[in-house]
Write a protein that holds these residues in place. Structure first.
Motif, PDB file in Angstrom:
ATOM      1  N   GLN A 236      -4.049   3.220  -1.887  1.00  0.00           N
ATOM      2  CA  GLN A 236      -3.729   2.282  -2.974  1.00  0.00           C
ATOM      3  C   GLN A 236      -3.403   3.017  -4.282  1.00  0.00           C
ATOM      4  O   GLN A 236      -3.089   2.373  -5.272  1.00  0.00           O
TER       5      GLN A 236
ATOM      6  N   LEU B  66      -2.300  -2.062  -6.057  1.00  0.00           N
ATOM      7  CA  LEU B  66      -1.973  -0.655  -6.270  1.00  0.00           C
ATOM      8  C   LEU B  66      -2.595  -0.233  -7.588  1.00  0.00           C
ATOM      9  O   LEU B  66      -2.557  -0.974  -8.580  1.00  0.00           O
TER      10      LEU B  66
ATOM     11  N   HIS C   7       0.871  -1.178   0.000  1.00  0.00           N
ATOM     12  CA  HIS C   7       0.000   0.000   0.000  1.00  0.00           C
ATOM     13  C   HIS C   7       0.911   1.232   0.000  1.00  0.00           C
ATOM     14  O   HIS C   7       2.140   1.108  -0.070  1.00  0.00           O
TER      15      HIS C   7
END
Length: 582
Positions: A267, A240, A46
């Motif tokens: 993200q 992501l 993250h």
């Protein structure tokens, strides 16, 4: 408690541990290679602040490469005709890369054709397989080697990218509308959901005119990125999401007032692309001009008051000469690349090089199997195409020790003899360097040069932040000296009056000797041969003096000024400036 004494128990335990180590060490080396385990993050990933981090909050630095081919009409990554897949992956891993941007098209996902055998000549076990099966095989080979994968929706229609007329300028077209784009993304997210090393979704490659950031719904890439990103995160909230800028991913200026908002926090990663051919040699004249150019476009996301996660998803240079990756002349791509790589190291950015390919795909320039002029690998896909380029990329792989680089102006300094000028050298801090840099300069003349220029530079400059510090180099030449010539000595210089007297006397003498006979007349005539030039000389003045051509001064030619920087505990760094004396 047993009857063994404490020292004896320790000795037995030590022997037991040693024997276990002998047995387990080879197995550990086989199953958990030291380099891979040390670099493997704790998934999922993250963002935190401006960085990508793992599940333990440890920074994950993406040293990635682009691998193209699957998005083309070949429907498979290039290189499979040259080397076995595992050999290619091992070569890439050995170079130090830890991630890949893997391209695909909507046409590949929706049609899933059988891949032609011509593209699989070195991987005959894959002959007859469909595109998605081969894509799966590539993903598994990469992630098994510890290489993270970012999926990149590169094109709608299969083919080579990019132009403003290829019908792939937006994230959709008439053949693959937005609904298909979203559905295909969700299919890809589902397909690799169980593989934690598939870490990201690059929503769309290089949105370009007529794409906008905001504005009309039909062209608003910002709004589409939110819709697409949220659709991906509904399938896998741990991916992501990479959102590129408009204008070929070169412009993220709209983020300042209109950021992307996703339903899952932490993200989102913004993505920029950058290439040396986007800059003219006249506009890219120093490190400062580069920074001034990119800062309002995307650099502010790195150095501004509110830094954001940013990935350079594409950048690349030629691989035909060392001047491709390092040069002091803005006419070479290496000048831009030196500046770019210093900027990346200075700001510790994540990146992905275009491209790993040794050869190209169908539809690109020379066609399938021809040399990739920007590739890291050679045409046999067995090693580096340009070792200096590979070395430069490896220097960008973090973490690195603090250091600095010297970037000169990209144009030569042109001077006339006797003139002076200056050039700027940027001291660019890398990996957190701060401190005093000691500076010196020397001049190397061409063979046979006279009176070489002199140079001077401040003896020290101090770097106290991530901003580059400019040092000015002053260059001076010696002027030519004009020298007066002495007046020429006249052969004779009698006055006009003297010349007339001589002629009068001669007249009397001739008359006198003519009466004395022939012999006497001959004597007179000989006398005339001497006297007449004297008389003629008397009719004019003395010749004047003059000047010779200038002498001395700096001779014409190309001189090289070398600037050397040193700092405590670091190796010397040099940079060169060309001085042209006309």
């Amino acid at each position: 408690m047993t009857g063994f004494s404490f020292p004896l128990r320790c000795a037995c335990l030590a022997r037991f541990i040693f024997r276990c180590a002998l047995v387990l060490a080879p197995l550990a080396a086989f199953f958990w290679p030291a380099s891979a385990s040390a670099a493997t993050p704790a998934f999922p990933l993250h963002t935190s602040g401006q960085y990508i981090v793992d599940n333990n909050g440890v920074r994950v630095h993406l040293n990635a490469f682009n691998w193209y081919g699957s998005e083309s009409t070949d429907f498979a990554v290039e290189g499979l005709a040259a080397q076995p897949l595992n050999s290619i992956v091992a070569t890439i891993k050995g170079l130090g890369f830890n991630a890949v941007r893997l391209l695909w098209s909507n046409q590949m996902v929706e049609t899933n054709p059988v891949v032609g055998n011509y593209a699989l000549a070195a991987n005959t076990n894959l002959e007859g397989e469909h595109a998605l099966t081969i894509f799966d095989t590539v993903v598994n080979a990469l992630t098994s080697a510890g290489i993270m994968v970012i999926l990149d929706n590169h094109m709608s229609n299969a083919g080579w990218c990019c132009s403003t007329t290829d019908n792939n300028e937006l994230w959709y077209n008439s053949s693959y509308p937005e609904a298909n784009w979203i559905a295909d993304w969700q299919a890809m997210a589902t397909r690799y959901q169980s593989n934690p090393m598939v870490i990201g979704a690059d929503l769309r490659n290089e949105p370009r005119s007529p794409a906008t950031w905001g504005g009309s719904a039909s062209t608003d890439w910002h709004a589409a990125a939110e819709r697409g990103g949220n659709a991906v995160l509904t399938i896998n909230p741990h991916l992501l999401v990479f959102a590129e800028g408009v204008n070929y991913a070169g412009d993220l200026s709209g983020v300042a007032n209109l950021p992307v908002q996703l339903n899952v926090a932490n993200q989102l990663v913004y993505e920029a692309h950058d290439y040396g051919f986007w800059y003219s040699s006249s506009s890219l004249t120093s490190y400062s001009t580069y920074v001034n150019d990119i800062t309002p476009k995307w650099g502010y996301l790195v150095t501004g008051s509110n830094p954001q996660p940013l990935w350079i998803g594409e950048f690349g240079t030629c691989n035909s000469a060392d001047t491709c990756d390092s040069s002091n002349s803005s006419a070479d791509l290496g000048y831009w690349f030196s500046i770019f790589s210093s900027y990346v190291r200075d700001n510790n950015l994540d990146w992905s090089y275009w491209a790993i390919n040794g050869t190209t795909e169908s539809g690109n320039a020379g066609g399938f199997g021809t040399v990739e002029g920007y590739g890291v690998l050679n045409t046999s896909w067995s090693g580096s195409a340009l070792p200096s380029l590979t070395s430069r990329l490896q220097s960008m792989m973090a973490p690195g020790s603090s250091n600095f680089s010297l970037i000169p102006g990209g144009t030569a300094v042109t001077l006339a003899p006797g003139g002076s000028g200056s050039a700027t050298v940027a001291i660019v801090p890398e990996n957190g360097f701060t401190g005093t840099v000691n500076l010196a300069c020397t001049v190397t003349p061409p063979t046979g040069a006279i009176d070489a220029p002199a140079c001077s530079i401040p003896s020290t400059e101090t770097v106290s932040s991530t901003s580059a510090v400019n040092a000015t180099v002053t260059i001076s030449t010696t002027g030519a000296v004009a020298r007066n010539a002495p007046a020429p000595r006249p052969l004779c210089n009698p006055s006009r009056r003297t010349g007339g007297a001589i002629l009068a006397c001669l007249g009397l003498i001739i008359g006198n000797f003519a009466r004395r006979g022939r012999k006497s007349l001959q004597i007179v005539l000989m006398f005339l041969l001497v006297a007449l030039p004297l008389a003629a000389c008397g009719s004019g003045g003395a010749g004047g003096g003059g000047t010779t051509p200038p002498t001395g001064g700096t001779s014409a030619g190309n001189y090289v000024v070398t600037v050397t920087g040193t700092a405590s505990g670091l190796n010397a760094v040099t940079s060169q400036i060309v001085v042209v004396v006309n």
